[in-house]
Design an enzyme around this catalytic site. Sequence first.
Site, PDB file in Angstrom:
ATOM      1  N   GLU A 123      -3.722  18.534   2.142  1.00 45.76           N
ATOM      2  CA  GLU A 123      -2.717  18.253   3.163  1.00 45.76           C
ATOM      3  C   GLU A 123      -1.332  18.075   2.548  1.00 45.76           C
ATOM      4  O   GLU A 123      -0.338  18.634   3.031  1.00 45.76           O
ATOM      5  CB  GLU A 123      -3.064  16.984   3.958  1.00 45.76           C
TER       6      GLU A 123
ATOM      7  N   CYS B  36      -3.075  10.874   2.308  1.00 40.10           N
ATOM      8  CA  CYS B  36      -2.598  12.028   3.068  1.00 40.10           C
ATOM      9  C   CYS B  36      -2.159  11.643   4.475  1.00 40.10           C
ATOM     10  O   CYS B  36      -1.213  12.225   5.014  1.00 40.10           O
ATOM     11  CB  CYS B  36      -3.688  13.081   3.144  1.00 40.10           C
TER      12      CYS B  36
END
Lengths: 427, 427
Positions: free
Chosen positions: B87, B120
């Site tokens: 991500e 993330c």
Amino acid sequence: MAVQRLSPLSYGYGLGGIIARGIDAGAAAPYQNPMSEDERFMSLALLEAMEAVGRSSPNPSVGAVIVKDGVVIAKASTQAFGLLHAETMALSLAPADQLKGATCYVTLEPCGGRAKQGPCAEALIAAGIARVVVAATDPNEKAAGLGLQKLKDAGVQITLDCLSAEARAWHFPFLAYQTKKSPIIIGKWAQTLDGHLADDQDNSQWISGPRSRAYTHWLRQKYDAIMVGVHTVLHDHPRLTARDSPLPHARHPCKIVLDPSGRLETANQDALEALLDEANPKSGPIVYWCTESKVSRYPANLLPYKDQIVHKPTIDFLNWSAFFQSLSDDYQQRMGRYLQSIMVEGGSQLLTLLMRSNQLDAAHIFVRAGFLGGSRNRIAHLHQGQNPSLNMMQRHDYRLIASQQIDDDVVLECVQKRLDLWPEVKA
Amino acid sequence: MAVQRLSPLSYGYGLGGIIARGIDAGAAAPYQNPMSEDERFMSLALLEAMEAVGRSSPNPSVGAVIVKDGVVIAKASTQAFGLLHAETMALSLAPADQLKGATCYVTLEPCGGRAKQGPCAEALIAAGIARVVVAATDPNEKAAGLGLQKLKDAGVQITLDCLSAEARAWHFPFLAYQTKKSPIIIGKWAQTLDGHLADDQDNSQWISGPRSRAYTHWLRQKYDAIMVGVHTVLHDHPRLTARDSPLPHARHPCKIVLDPSGRLETANQDALEALLDEANPKSGPIVYWCTESKVSRYPANLLPYKDQIVHKPTIDFLNWSAFFQSLSDDYQQRMGRYLQSIMVEGGSQLLTLLMRSNQLDAAHIFVRAGFLGGSRNRIAHLHQGQNPSLNMMQRHDYRLIASQQIDDDVVLECVQKRLDLWPEVKA
């Protein structure tokens, strides 16, 4: 970018047509990546072709879809023998004022010679069809190219080979019969990974699941007859009907029982009731392969109907081809039905005998990812102690045409390479 | 209408990810019918995840795709251990001014706790991502739900379970390791329909084709180690590298040779050269499982490197689990690499021993539609005369997760039901 195909046929297509449709009447045509507009309409024509399963014999079960400005205006499949073909049926169903300039998708090349209801090529021309897209061409010397030539001469645009490998799979028994000119023999069995079709107590029913059975019953409609060895009748009590397949249910197959030594004499009530299946008025006719002297000892209720044929063979396991041909001729003469294809459903000894005699033209093999063990009922093995390394794969030269997972099973569909129906696949 | 799924996973997906991609670097994500827009973008995220094969261990190989107004603006996968997750890598690659209001597709739920480069979930929030679509959730008690909760609290829209069965297959070793907490053991073999892995002369190479081998080599990158019995080293001369798989080639697996009685002493030059594979600087480290007294008789060149581990087992075939765990611990300590997954590639005796001891968590089984015959090298059969009906299918309880035709072979992918990674599949 797409990887070069991993299978000769697109996913979801096999010898049973669009396999999901053979399992569930509501299944759609598989959508491929990439698939052209022509291929999408042709996959609808194949789906339509499957509606004629068991109905059109000995004609092939063809599907036709007529498209105008990107919209389907009619679809149809081959009617019963002597009635309309798929193309003429579709023409009759379409709004007449929309046919001019339309495109017709058809799974097998349109006939050009004599058909009981007039050649389809002429009907397509007369209706003003501007373009015909064909999947498979017809290997029959008398028919091949005739219709296409007529269409071409009339200025109709022709596109060939659209989903042709997939259409050849669906039309396999018809196409292979044109080449072989005697009945096509298809093996069908369910096995574990160690090659067992049943355990040592002859229990086999649980090997494949209910949706594999639905597909098997669909195949029983597709082929003209089912053959089993007498051991299977005595132990499994099969009814050999297409009861669990999705609609339509046009017909049940003829049942052939191979009983060279007259063991049906010992059949118990359950085995007899299942085979005769008297509660089912559509249950197929029965053919016994047994010598005359042994048949006289059969239970009385095994031979109640005039339509049951007792074949009187010279029992010769080295001449299966002659047996199948004479069976087919007798059957056609006495029953007015054709035996162009026979699916052999077991047991392991009969299948192995046929395989070793190089008689299996194709096979549907349901593999269950488990193990059974034991010393009997194992495919490709006749007797304990008689199993040298065979390399049957090379000797018999099958091509894996398609495979499809069905719940906990995988069906592998194989065809003899000598039939050469998929020449584009590398050897 | 679409038929109810015939396989737990969509066609083309399996334990190796998008199987065609494991065979050919240029393969596209399979297009399903029907497939939603979310599923199409998630299939791209899975394709992206596969770029991290062999690189991210012991982190899972996650893929992320960021989409703005229906257009992919960035895609990335997990970098090497300690570097960016998928991500955050994708966020770093996207045009910063387009991130606000974008959707992020990710194959495994974003981490919310401590990650070496920051969680993330926080990075996604900070970048202004409006919606996160997740395939699989993380069974790790410490990680599960943390990131999702943070996203929810920040007002990010969350969609779960998009292509989740397919993502769980790709992330199988990581997910199963969280549950089992010891190395995952995966069997891999190629067999004929009669269950033979080789003929009676131990010839096996020809059973599966070149593209099945490419997929096998892809799997060798995916799993941390490959284990073989010494018989396989002596007779097949395997190199146990990932040379024939498509790019990327991040690493070759660790090689484990199971040699309890020190038979490597008798290895010929070809066997030694293949195993050591000295021309290949990336060839994996070797672990010998052999008692110390026997190792002293090994040919000198088998132990030239400090990174080779000689395990000193108490040879106890009844305690495989302890062996695998201690092997994994030793390896991690001495090599600084992890052994979360071990693929066992043969021979038939070792695979059968593991199977009978209930040690195989999963299997890749390549089936060739032919027969080999013979009395040796048969899966699930240890010795002649010792093969009662086993019903191993029921005892061992595998679930067929996926299958895929690869030219003339079909690979069946099975997982132990007790791991419960696909609870939505009916038992």
